[in-house]
Write a protein that holds these residues in place. Structure first.
Motif, mmCIF file in Angstrom:
data_model
loop_
_atom_site.group_PDB
_atom_site.id
_atom_site.type_symbol
_atom_site.label_atom_id
_atom_site.label_comp_id
_atom_site.label_asym_id
_atom_site.label_seq_id
_atom_site.Cartn_x
_atom_site.Cartn_y
_atom_site.Cartn_z
ATOM 1 N N VAL A 124 8.508 47.636 -54.883
ATOM 2 C CA VAL A 124 7.334 46.951 -55.457
ATOM 3 C C VAL A 124 7.069 45.847 -55.086
ATOM 4 O O VAL A 124 7.081 44.798 -54.754
ATOM 5 N N CYS A 125 6.047 46.075 -54.098
ATOM 6 C CA CYS A 125 4.978 45.340 -53.019
ATOM 7 C C CYS A 125 3.428 45.111 -53.819
ATOM 8 O O CYS A 125 2.816 46.600 -54.233
ATOM 9 N N ASN A 126 2.989 44.652 -54.046
ATOM 10 C CA ASN A 126 1.645 44.006 -54.290
ATOM 11 C C ASN A 126 0.922 43.526 -53.134
ATOM 12 O O ASN A 126 -0.108 43.222 -52.687
ATOM 13 N N GLY A 127 1.431 42.378 -52.360
ATOM 14 C CA GLY A 127 0.721 42.619 -50.847
ATOM 15 C C GLY A 127 2.138 42.060 -50.215
ATOM 16 O O GLY A 127 3.246 42.853 -50.217
ATOM 17 N N ASP A 128 2.335 41.289 -48.281
ATOM 18 C CA ASP A 128 3.262 41.173 -47.699
ATOM 19 C C ASP A 128 3.735 39.950 -47.777
ATOM 20 O O ASP A 128 5.034 40.397 -46.652
ATOM 21 N N SER A 129 3.943 39.316 -48.600
ATOM 22 C CA SER A 129 4.634 37.889 -49.288
ATOM 23 C C SER A 129 6.186 37.935 -48.420
ATOM 24 O O SER A 129 6.752 37.394 -48.615
ATOM 25 N N SER A 130 6.722 39.644 -49.168
ATOM 26 C CA SER A 130 8.613 39.753 -49.277
ATOM 27 C C SER A 130 8.900 40.347 -47.809
ATOM 28 O O SER A 130 9.984 40.365 -47.456
ATOM 29 N N PHE A 131 7.870 40.432 -46.877
ATOM 30 C CA PHE A 131 8.141 41.452 -45.722
ATOM 31 C C PHE A 131 8.954 40.814 -44.650
ATOM 32 O O PHE A 131 9.543 41.294 -43.899
ATOM 33 N N ALA A 132 8.665 39.567 -44.913
ATOM 34 C CA ALA A 132 9.632 38.585 -43.324
ATOM 35 C C ALA A 132 11.466 38.457 -43.883
ATOM 36 O O ALA A 132 12.288 38.383 -43.378
ATOM 37 N N VAL A 133 11.280 38.155 -45.361
ATOM 38 C CA VAL A 133 12.238 38.437 -45.823
ATOM 39 C C VAL A 133 13.383 39.485 -45.554
ATOM 40 O O VAL A 133 14.576 39.703 -45.455
ATOM 41 N N LYS A 134 12.691 40.376 -46.047
ATOM 42 C CA LYS A 134 13.448 42.280 -45.936
ATOM 43 C C LYS A 134 13.287 42.454 -44.429
ATOM 44 O O LYS A 134 14.662 42.790 -44.168
ATOM 45 N N ALA A 135 12.458 42.063 -43.577
ATOM 46 C CA ALA A 135 12.626 41.890 -42.241
ATOM 47 C C ALA A 135 14.313 41.830 -41.483
ATOM 48 O O ALA A 135 14.991 42.077 -40.751
ATOM 49 N N ASP A 136 15.130 40.800 -41.952
ATOM 50 C CA ASP A 136 15.495 39.861 -41.758
ATOM 51 C C ASP A 136 16.951 40.153 -42.499
ATOM 52 O O ASP A 136 17.924 38.981 -42.210
ATOM 53 N N SER A 137 17.592 40.608 -43.326
ATOM 54 C CA SER A 137 17.883 40.683 -44.063
ATOM 55 C C SER A 137 19.133 42.205 -44.055
ATOM 56 O O SER A 137 18.508 42.905 -43.650
ATOM 57 N N PRO A 138 20.487 42.229 -44.426
ATOM 58 C CA PRO A 138 21.201 43.741 -44.436
ATOM 59 C C PRO A 138 20.960 44.065 -45.346
ATOM 60 O O PRO A 138 21.199 45.054 -45.220
ATOM 61 N N VAL A 139 20.134 44.144 -46.081
ATOM 62 C CA VAL A 139 19.702 45.239 -47.323
ATOM 63 C C VAL A 139 18.775 46.243 -46.700
ATOM 64 O O VAL A 139 17.931 45.573 -46.186
ATOM 65 N N ASP A 140 19.350 47.143 -46.760
ATOM 66 C CA ASP A 140 18.755 48.311 -47.056
ATOM 67 C C ASP A 140 16.870 48.411 -47.783
ATOM 68 O O ASP A 140 17.172 48.699 -49.105
ATOM 69 N N TYR A 141 16.313 48.347 -47.401
ATOM 70 C CA TYR A 141 14.724 48.173 -48.461
ATOM 71 C C TYR A 141 13.599 49.432 -48.418
ATOM 72 O O TYR A 141 13.749 49.794 -47.052
ATOM 73 N N LEU A 142 13.392 49.887 -49.432
ATOM 74 C CA LEU A 142 12.579 50.545 -49.256
ATOM 75 C C LEU A 142 11.234 50.873 -49.863
ATOM 76 O O LEU A 142 11.102 50.402 -51.171
ATOM 77 N N SER A 143 10.501 49.770 -49.054
ATOM 78 C CA SER A 143 9.363 49.004 -49.504
ATOM 79 C C SER A 143 8.128 50.021 -50.482
ATOM 80 O O SER A 143 8.005 50.946 -49.831
ATOM 81 N N PHE A 144 7.857 49.850 -52.210
ATOM 82 C CA PHE A 144 7.220 50.510 -52.906
ATOM 83 C C PHE A 144 5.291 49.673 -52.720
ATOM 84 O O PHE A 144 5.341 48.745 -53.355
#
Length: 209
Positions: A124-144
């Motif tokens: 769950v996202c209220n901003g974009d602060s986590s996007f760089a971490v997720k873009a570099d991660s082996p984890v498969d994210y679905l951002s809400f």
């Protein structure tokens, strides 16, 4: 598995597959990293090119509800006070951490989930602060991307976040229990409608390899 180049074949005492435990089964991976098949041979010891591991081989776990961007709050708010105390504490401490500290906390939380066998996350996202971490991660994210209403300001915020997330998969999500429609309009938009539908699309109805 015809015309598929196999990269690895891994077996274990048990393999969890489609809600069942298969004894001495083999999971085959194709060259692109996808599961190519699951088989139960008569004698796994006689099969060539198989890596055997003690224990149970399971698919990645799924963390269905995460707030990666709030990882910097870990340990900062006393437990046991209920939601009101949590919300009050969050307001008191969230300004004490800068962008770099928040990024480091999110990156550590991401690494910890991966080490624990979590391969899919609904974040769950209220901003974009986590996007760089997720873009570099082996984890498969679905951002809400969380909406707090249907007003213009909420729509602008969601639109900006959608643009900032780039190639990451994302879906709009209404914050509960703040319904997105005006009081008295009679539209029953409640918790998790879009949330559940997006998860069915991403991960399907069944578990297993």
């Amino acid at each position: 598995m015809k015309n598929i180049t196999l990269r690895r074949r891994i077996a274990a005492h048990y393999v969890y597959h489609r809600r069942s435990l298969l004894r001495n089964a083999i999971v085959s991976w194709s060259s692109d990293g996808r599961v190519a098949g699951v088989e139960v041979p008569g004698n796994v010891d006689a099969c060539a090119g198989v890596e055997f591991y003690n224990g149970i081989l399971v698919p990645d776990f799924v963390n269905a509800h995460c707030h990666l961007e709030l990882s910097y709050l870990k340990g900062a708010i006393p437990q046991g006070g209920g939601f009101t105390a949590f919300a009050r504490g969050m307001g008191e401490v969230r300004g004490l951490k800068g962008p770099e500290e928040r990024q480091l906390a999110a990156a550590e939380a991401d690494r910890r989930m991966w080490r624990q066998g979590i391969g899919g996350v609904g974040d769950v996202c209220n901003g974009d602060s986590s996007f760089a971490v997720k873009a570099d991660s082996p984890v498969d994210y679905l951002s809400f991307l969380e909406l707090f209403g249907l007003g213009a300001s909420s729509a602008r915020g969601a639109g900006a976040a959608r643009t900032a997330c780039g190639g990451l998969r994302a879906a709009l999500y209404g914050h509960p229990p703040c319904y997105l429609f005006p009081a008295g309009c009679g539209v029953p938009f409640g918790r998790g409608i879009g949330y559940r539908a997006a998860f069915r699309t991403l991960y399907g109805e069944s578990c297993g390899a």
